[in-house]
Motif scaffolding. Structure first.
Motif, short mmCIF file in Angstrom:
data_model
loop_
_atom_site.label_atom_id
_atom_site.label_comp_id
_atom_site.label_asym_id
_atom_site.label_seq_id
_atom_site.Cartn_x
_atom_site.Cartn_y
_atom_site.Cartn_z
N LYS A 45 0.84 -1.21 0.00
CA LYS A 45 0.00 0.00 0.00
C LYS A 45 0.87 1.25 0.00
N ARG A 46 1.94 1.23 0.79
CA ARG A 46 2.83 2.37 0.84
C ARG A 46 3.50 2.59 -0.52
N SER A 47 3.92 1.51 -1.16
CA SER A 47 4.55 1.63 -2.48
C SER A 47 3.56 2.16 -3.51
N ALA A 48 2.32 1.68 -3.45
CA ALA A 48 1.31 2.14 -4.40
C ALA A 48 1.02 3.63 -4.20
N ARG A 49 0.97 4.05 -2.93
CA ARG A 49 0.72 5.47 -2.65
C ARG A 49 1.87 6.33 -3.17
N LYS A 50 3.11 5.89 -2.96
CA LYS A 50 4.27 6.64 -3.47
C LYS A 50 4.25 6.70 -4.99
N GLU A 51 3.86 5.59 -5.63
CA GLU A 51 3.79 5.56 -7.08
C GLU A 51 2.73 6.53 -7.60
N GLN A 52 1.58 6.59 -6.93
CA GLN A 52 0.54 7.54 -7.33
C GLN A 52 1.02 8.98 -7.17
N GLU A 53 1.70 9.25 -6.07
CA GLU A 53 2.23 10.60 -5.86
C GLU A 53 3.27 10.94 -6.92
N ARG A 54 4.11 9.98 -7.26
CA ARG A 54 5.13 10.21 -8.28
C ARG A 54 4.48 10.49 -9.63
N CYS A 55 3.47 9.71 -9.99
CA CYS A 55 2.76 9.91 -11.26
C CYS A 55 2.05 11.26 -11.28
N ALA A 56 1.46 11.64 -10.15
CA ALA A 56 0.79 12.93 -10.08
C ALA A 56 1.79 14.08 -10.25
N ALA A 57 2.97 13.94 -9.63
CA ALA A 57 3.99 14.98 -9.76
C ALA A 57 4.48 15.07 -11.21
N LEU A 58 4.67 13.93 -11.86
CA LEU A 58 5.10 13.94 -13.25
C LEU A 58 4.01 14.50 -14.16
N ALA A 59 2.76 14.20 -13.85
CA ALA A 59 1.66 14.72 -14.65
C ALA A 59 1.55 16.23 -14.48
N ALA A 60 1.83 16.72 -13.27
CA ALA A 60 1.79 18.16 -13.02
C ALA A 60 2.89 18.88 -13.81
N LYS A 61 4.01 18.21 -14.01
CA LYS A 61 5.09 18.79 -14.80
C LYS A 61 4.85 18.65 -16.29
N GLY A 62 3.86 17.83 -16.66
CA GLY A 62 3.56 17.63 -18.06
C GLY A 62 4.39 16.54 -18.70
N ILE A 63 5.08 15.77 -17.90
CA ILE A 63 5.94 14.70 -18.42
C ILE A 63 5.15 13.41 -18.59
N TYR A 64 4.15 13.21 -17.77
CA TYR A 64 3.44 11.94 -17.70
C TYR A 64 1.96 12.23 -17.75
N ALA A 65 1.29 11.80 -18.82
CA ALA A 65 -0.14 12.09 -18.97
C ALA A 65 -0.99 11.08 -18.21
N ASP A 66 -0.84 9.81 -18.51
CA ASP A 66 -1.52 8.75 -17.77
C ASP A 66 -0.77 7.45 -18.01
N GLU A 67 -1.33 6.35 -17.58
CA GLU A 67 -0.61 5.08 -17.71
C GLU A 67 -0.49 4.62 -19.15
N LYS A 68 -1.37 5.07 -20.03
CA LYS A 68 -1.34 4.63 -21.42
C LYS A 68 -0.51 5.55 -22.30
N THR A 69 -0.39 6.81 -21.90
CA THR A 69 0.28 7.80 -22.74
C THR A 69 1.48 8.39 -21.98
N VAL A 70 2.62 8.33 -22.59
CA VAL A 70 3.83 8.93 -22.03
C VAL A 70 4.23 10.06 -22.96
N VAL A 71 4.37 11.23 -22.40
CA VAL A 71 4.75 12.39 -23.19
C VAL A 71 6.26 12.37 -23.36
N THR A 72 6.73 12.44 -24.59
CA THR A 72 8.16 12.40 -24.86
C THR A 72 8.69 13.82 -24.94
N ALA A 73 10.01 13.95 -24.97
CA ALA A 73 10.64 15.26 -25.04
C ALA A 73 10.28 15.94 -26.36
#
Length: 77
Positions: A45-73
């Motif tokens: 559960k702790r790992s899943a929560r950290k992963e969600q926070e990491r994905c949210a931080a990347l999405a906020a930066k515009g690097i990571y849209a969702d699990e299906k779409t990865v924004v490239t440089a």
């Protein structure tokens, strides 16, 4: 031929203690497995929560849209 006095008959010791040790060990193993399972689930559960926070931080930066779409440089320029 000499006669040797045989020791008197002694009944075998009770196996109750041995059975108690066996079931006690089994019980301790079941308890240990349950404790390990609870710790494992808490870690997952702790790992899943950290992963969600990491994905949210990347999405906020515009690097990571969702699990299906990865924004490239190339998409960012």
């Amino acid at each position: 031929m000499s006669t040797v006095d045989a020791p008197p008959y002694t009944p075998p010791p009770s196996i109750g203690h041995e059975i108690g040790v066996m079931f006690g060990f089994g019980g301790i193993m079941v308890v240990a497995m349950c404790v390990y399972m609870l710790l494992w689930r808490a870690g997952q559960k702790r790992s899943a929560r950290k992963e969600q926070e990491r994905c949210a931080a990347l999405a906020a930066k515009g690097i990571y849209a969702d699990e299906k779409t990865v924004v490239t440089a190339r998409d960012m320029s």
